[in-house]
Write an enzyme that holds these catalytic residues in place. Structure first.
Site, PDB file in Angstrom:
ATOM      1  N   GLY A 133       0.822  -1.201   0.000  1.00 31.04           N
ATOM      2  CA  GLY A 133       0.000   0.000   0.000  1.00 31.04           C
ATOM      3  C   GLY A 133       0.855   1.250   0.000  1.00 31.04           C
ATOM      4  N   CYS A 134       0.231   2.372  -0.313  1.00 28.33           N
ATOM      5  CA  CYS A 134       0.982   3.628  -0.437  1.00 28.33           C
ATOM      6  C   CYS A 134       1.483   4.111   0.917  1.00 28.33           C
ATOM      7  CB  CYS A 134       0.128   4.694  -1.121  1.00 28.33           C
ATOM      8  SG  CYS A 134      -1.512   4.906  -0.425  1.00 28.33           S
ATOM      9  N   TYR A 135       0.581   4.241   1.885  1.00 28.73           N
ATOM     10  CA  TYR A 135       1.043   4.646   3.215  1.00 28.73           C
ATOM     11  C   TYR A 135       2.102   3.673   3.751  1.00 28.73           C
ATOM     12  CZ  TYR A 135      -2.881   8.031   3.939  1.00 28.73           C
ATOM     13  OH  TYR A 135      -3.757   9.077   3.876  1.00 28.73           O
TER      14      TYR A 135
END
Lengths: 346, 346, 346, 346
Positions: free
Chosen positions: B155-157
C-alpha cells in the site's frame, strides 16, 4: 421598522447555498428564522448538512407544508435545484400574495418559457407565472424590487457579468453588431455539493476544466438582461470553466465599443452609474479585481483596461459566487423589499 | 535478457492506478502490453477512462478470460479494488504457477486472514493463498521477490512509513514499549476516482480532512512488516489525513529510541542500510523531504531531526503515492523478478 | 546516429527551467551533460538549486568560460532571464558557427529589434543577430530547424496559442478584420523562482490574478508568427492570468472565421495539418483539453466548439508550460537538429 | 456601556494581520478607529496595503506619535513583527497605565526573558515588562484579562494547541513522564506577507513543507501555558508544516493519559470545561474538526478518538489562524476587558 422581527422560512435547506443563507439570516438583526424545510430530509438537525453551523444554530428541518409557511412566515426563501419545487413555490404565491418569496433557483428568472426547454431541458409547468417574479439584481432593478413580493434571485455568473457591462449597454456604448465575449472562471462551490465526476478533487486539483462552451444555461439569462438594457437583441459568447478554488468567479470580458472612448471616461461613467450602490466597487484603470478581495463579501468588483491597438475594452469583474452570486444578494433583495439599509446583515 | 519482449496483461484497467501503470508499461523497453482487461467495461478504448493516454496508446479493454491471460501473458498486473477479484487472481495462480502475478490491491498483503475481517470488513475467501504472495517492498525483500512468481504490491502509506523506519526496527534501536506515532498526509489520488463526498473538491479545497484515526486498513500492514523486522510485536498509532493536492504522501513519525544516538549516526545507518537501493534518498539532518521533490518519481525520500529536549527522533518521509506507492513499485518488482536493472522504465 | 554521445552544456543553471532541462537531458539516451554553468553561483552542487535532482545527478556549476563551451560541447542551452546573457550567447555564435545553440529566453525570438524596446523595455544590443536564430516551433518550422545551428526556443504562452490557431491562419480561414481574442491562464511556474509579491502563495492560493492585460511581452511574439502564417498583419488581444496551480497553461481563444465552416471540417483540417507531429493531439468537437491530460508531457492538446448563434469558433488549447512551453520543446528542437526521433527523451 | 464609542488605534498597519483587524474593528458596534499607524509607510491610504478594504474604509496611515495615541485612544492594538516595536509599546505603557494595549506580536508572551534569546534569537530589551502583560487566552484567563490593561495576544499555533489539551492538563490527566506530541499544519497566511522563498507559490502549491521541526518559536509559549496548568514542567514535541491553503491550522495531538478513560468521559469533561465559552466547539467522538468548519470564524473546534490498542488519546483541533489565532482573539480580549459580550463584532 417595527420592533418585532420578521419571520422567515427557508425551503430546500440541505444544499450548499442554504447553509450559508441560514448562517447570514441567523445573524441578521431584523429577522428570525421560523422554519427550515427539507422535503427529502425532514426532522434532522440542520448542522448535519452544514457542519459549520454547529454551535451557532439548532434548527431542525421540517417537512414542506404550505400552510405552515403561509401562516407563520413573512418571507420564504427557496433554495431548490433548478426545475424542482416550482409547484410548491407557486402554491405559496397563489394562496398568499402578501407573502414575500425569494427564489434562489433559475425557476423564474427567464421570462420566455421556451428558453427553459432549450437551455434547461425541462418544460416550465407554469409559464404564465414567470412574469410575476422580478429579476432581483438590485443595482439595476431596485425600484421594481421595492414593490415586488416575488423575486427571482439572479444566477452567479449572470450577476457578475451583467453588472460588469450594464453601464455600457444602458448607455448604448457597445457595438451592436459585435457580440460580447465572456471568458469565466468559477470555484467549485458553483456546482453545489452533489456528487459528480467533474467536481471530484482528483479532477479539479491543479487543473482547469472547461465545460458547456456554447450551451451553459446562464447564457439566456445574461442575454435577456442585456437585451433589456440595450433595447436591442444581444447575443453573447459565454465560456465557463472550473478552477481549483472553492469560492469566487472572475470574468474577462472583451467589448467592442461603438466609438473610441478614453478609459477614464469609462471609469467615470461606471462610478456615476453605480454611485448609490454600496456593493459595487469600480477600480482605477489597469488595476484588476481578484477573488481575494471579494471573498466572503457581497461586493462585485469591476476593473478595466483599454487596448489601444485592438480598440477593445477589457472588463474584469469578480464576485464571491455564494454571497453576491447567491445568498448575499438574496438578503440584499430582502433588505430592499423591507426598506432596510441595503447592507444590513451583509 | 533475450531480445523478445515480455508480454504483460493488466486486469482492472479503468481505475486510477491502472492508467498510470499502462502509461509506464507502454514506455518500458523490455515489455509489450498484450491485453488490458475490464470486466465491467469491456471493448472500450482505454483512453476513454484515462484521457491522458490519448495519442499514446490504442488499447481496447477485453473481457476477463483466464485462458487468454495464461496463454498469452508472462506477467499479469491486477489493479482491482480491495476485496474484489481474489478468485480471478487465484484462477491464474492455480492454473499456471509460471505466470508472474503482481497484485496492486490489498488482497494478498496481510498474512493473517482474520485481519481482513477486522480491518477490511470482508472475510478472505482463500486464506491459504496468502502465504503464496511475497510482500513486494523491494528495499526489504529483494531476495524473496527475485524468486517469487506472486507479488502483493504494498500500500501507499505502508511503503512510505515502513521504509522510513525499517533501519531502526531491523537494528532494534526503537524502544519496544513505546509505540510508534505516525501522522500522515495524502493527496486525493490515494482514494482513486470513485465518487464520494469526502473527495469532492468542495470538501478538499483549502481544507485538511482527518479520517480513520484509529482504524485505517493500512495499520495492520505496517504493523506486520515492522513486527517482522523487530521480531517483536509492534503496535502503531497511524492517523491519516487528506490534503488539497493530487499526488504525494508526507509522514511525520515520532520515534522513541532505546538509547541516545547522535543524529549523524542515524543518518549513516540509513545510508548504509539503503546503499544498494537507488530509489531511497537519505537527507542530511534537519533538511526535510517535500512532495515537490518526489512527485512523478519512484523515490522515497527520508529526513530527520533529533529533538534533544524530548529525546525523540522525528523522521519525515515522502513519496509519490501513485508511483512509489503503487505502479512504480509494481514495475520495480517486475524488474527485480526478471533480473533487469531496478530502475528500467522508471 | 554514431555511437558516441553528443556533449551538451547548460548556461544559467540555477533558474526553474534549467532544473527540468538538466533532468531531461540527463535521461536522454543520445547525449551527455558536459557542463552546467552559473555565473552568479559557480562551484556549487546543482541539486542545491534543484533539490529534486538529489541522487540523480552530481553536477557542479562552473563559471562561464566561452572556450570551455566551444571546445567541449556540441550543443549549448541558454536558460538566462530575458535581456541577460545576450553578449555571451553571441560570443559563442561568433566564434564557432558549428556549435549548436538553443536559447530558451526571449532574447532572439523577435525579429524586429524595436519590439524589445517596446515590449521588453530594453534595447537589444545586437539587433543584427536576431535573424540568425530560427524560431524553434517544430510543428511549424521543422525544415528550418533541421538546417539551423541557432534556435530561439518559443515562449510558453506563444507555443500554446500559435499552435492552437496555426491551421486557421495558414489556410486563411480567419477573418482579417476581426482581431483574435485570447484569454490565458497559467500556473505559477511561468514566473520562475524569483521572489515577487504576485507569486507569493498568500496571493495565489484560492485566487485568480489578472496581469498585463494589454502589454504582456509575449504579445508581439504571437503576432509575429501569426502574421507570417497569414501573410497579413495580425493584431491580437491577449489577456494572461495566474491561477492556483504549478504547471500548465489553458487558453480560450475566440476566432471569427471568414465564412461558415462545419466544426468537423475544422477538426479534419487540424488533424491533417498536424498529422506528422507526434506532440499535437486534436480533440473531437466539444471535448476540451485540460491541464491534467498534458501535465508532465510535451503534448499540446487542442479542442473546439463552434458557437452557431454567434458564428464564433472557440479553440481551447493546453500545454505543460515547463515542458512543451520550455525544456521539452528545447529538447524536441535538439532532436530535430540531429535528425533523431522527435520524441527521444521526452 | 455608555453611548459614546471607544476610540482605538492600530500600530503596524501594513502587515497581513492588521488588515483583518481593521476590517473587524471597523464593523465593531462599540468602537471607532481613531488612527492607523505605520512608521515605515505613513500618509498612505490603508487600502493600498489591504485592497479588500477598498470602499469599506478610508483611513490613511499616520506616523507613530505616542502622544497622539495616548491622548486620543482608549485602546491601542500593536501588530508589529516579533522583536520590533517593544520600546514603542512600553512608551505607551509607561506614560498612561489607563490606556489598554493589546499586543499581537510575541513580544510580551513569554514570561522568562531568556527564552527570547533561545527561541527568538533576540535579547528582550525590557525583561521586567514581561509580567505586566496578561497572556490573552480568554478561555483560560478570562478573569485576569478582565482586570488587565496590557494583553499579550497568543500565537496562532499556541491558541489551537493549548485549548486542545487544557482540560487534560488542568485535571492532571496526562502522563507526566510522556511528552506531548503535536503535528501541526498551517496555511500560508501564518507567515504574513513578507517575501521569502518558502512561501512562494511555486514551493507551496501541491506540496507540504516541513520546517523548524525542533525549534519553532511557539514551542516555549505552549510549554509555558501547559506547565502553568499542570503545575509541573511540560516539554513537548511540536512539528509545524505549511500546507497549500491560505487560512487555518489543524493539529493532530497524541496524548498518553495517566489512566484509562472512556472517550465519552473525555468529551464530557471538555464540554463542562468550556461550557461558558462560546467559541469552543467540542465534537462527538470520532468526528474531526476541519478547516472548512472554522474558516472565517473565531471558533476553536476540538475532536477526539481514543486508540484502544495503543492506549493513546488523539485530539484534533482546528482554528482560523488569522481570526481565533490572531485578530479575532484580540477583539475577544477587548470585549472581555470592557465587559461586553464576548462575541460582539465577531
Amino acid at each position: 421598522m417595527s420592533n418585532s422581527k420578521i419571520k422567515v422560512g427557508v425551503v430546500g435547506s440541505t444544499g450548499l447555498l442554504s447553509g450559508f443563507l441560514i448562517k447570514l439570516l441567523h445573524a441578521h438583526p431584523h429577522i428570525t428564522i421560523e422554519t427550515v424545510v427539507s422535503e427529502s430530509n425532514p426532522n434532522i438537525s440542520i448542522d448535519t448538512f452544514h457542519p459549520f453551523l454547529r454551535g451557532i444554530t439548532t434548527y431542525k428541518t421540517e417537512e414542506f407544508k404550505s400552510n405552515r409557511l403561509i401562516d407563520d412566515c413573512q418571507v420564504v426563501f427557496f433554495c431548490k435545484p433548478h426545475g424542482k419545487g416550482i409547484e410548491q413555490t407557486l402554491q405559496l404565491v397563489d394562496r398568499s400574495r402578501d407573502l414575500k418569496i425569494i427564489d434562489l433557483s433559475a425557476n423564474f428568472r427567464l421570462k420566455q418559457a421556451s428558453l427553459y426547454d432549450e437551455w434547461y431541458k425541462f418544460t416550465h409547468p407554469f409559464p404564465e407565472s414567470l412574469v410575476e417574479f422580478v429579476y432581483g439584481l438590485p443595482e439595476l432593478n431596485a425600484e421594481e424590487i421595492k414593490k415586488a413580493n416575488f423575486i427571482a434571485n439572479p444566477g452567479c455568473y449572470p450577476t457578475s457579468i451583467i453588472l460588469a457591462v450594464a453601464p455600457l449597454y444602458k448607455n448604448k456604448l457597445v457595438h451592436p453588431k459585435k457580440d460580447l465575449i465572456i471568458d469565466s472562471y468559477s470555484g467549485v462551490s458553483g456546482a453545489g455539493k452533489q456528487l459528480n465526476s467533474r467536481n471530484m478533487a482528483i479532477n479539479v486539483e491543479a487543473n482547469i476544466i472547461t465545460y458547456k462552451v456554447t450551451d451553459h444555461q446562464h447564457t439566456p439569462e445574461i442575454e435577456q438582461e442585456l437585451t433589456k438594457l440595450l433595447n436591442e437583441e444581444v447575443i453573447i459568447n459565454f465560456v465557463p470553466h472550473v478552477a481549483p478554488f472553492k469560492y469566487g468567479i472572475v470574468n474577462t470580458i472583451f467589448v467592442k465599443l461603438r466609438s473610441k472612448i478614453e478609459i477614464n471616461e469609462i471609469v467615470d461613467l461606471y462610478r456615476q452609474f453605480y454611485k448609490p450602490h454600496p456593493f459595487i466597487r469600480i477600480y482605477s484603470p489597469d488595476i484588476y479585481p481578484e477573488i481575494q478581495y471579494v471573498e466572503g463579501t457581497n461586493f462585485c468588483d469591476i476593473g478595466f483596461s483599454y487596448n489601444q491597438r485592438t480598440e477593445t475594452l477589457i472588463v474584469i469583474s469578480a464576485i464571491d459566487n455564494v454571497i453576491k452570486g447567491g445568498v448575499g444578494q438574496a438578503i440584499q433583495n430582502m433588505n430592499i423589499m423591507y426598506g432596510w439599509d441595503e447592507n444590513i446583515g451583509l
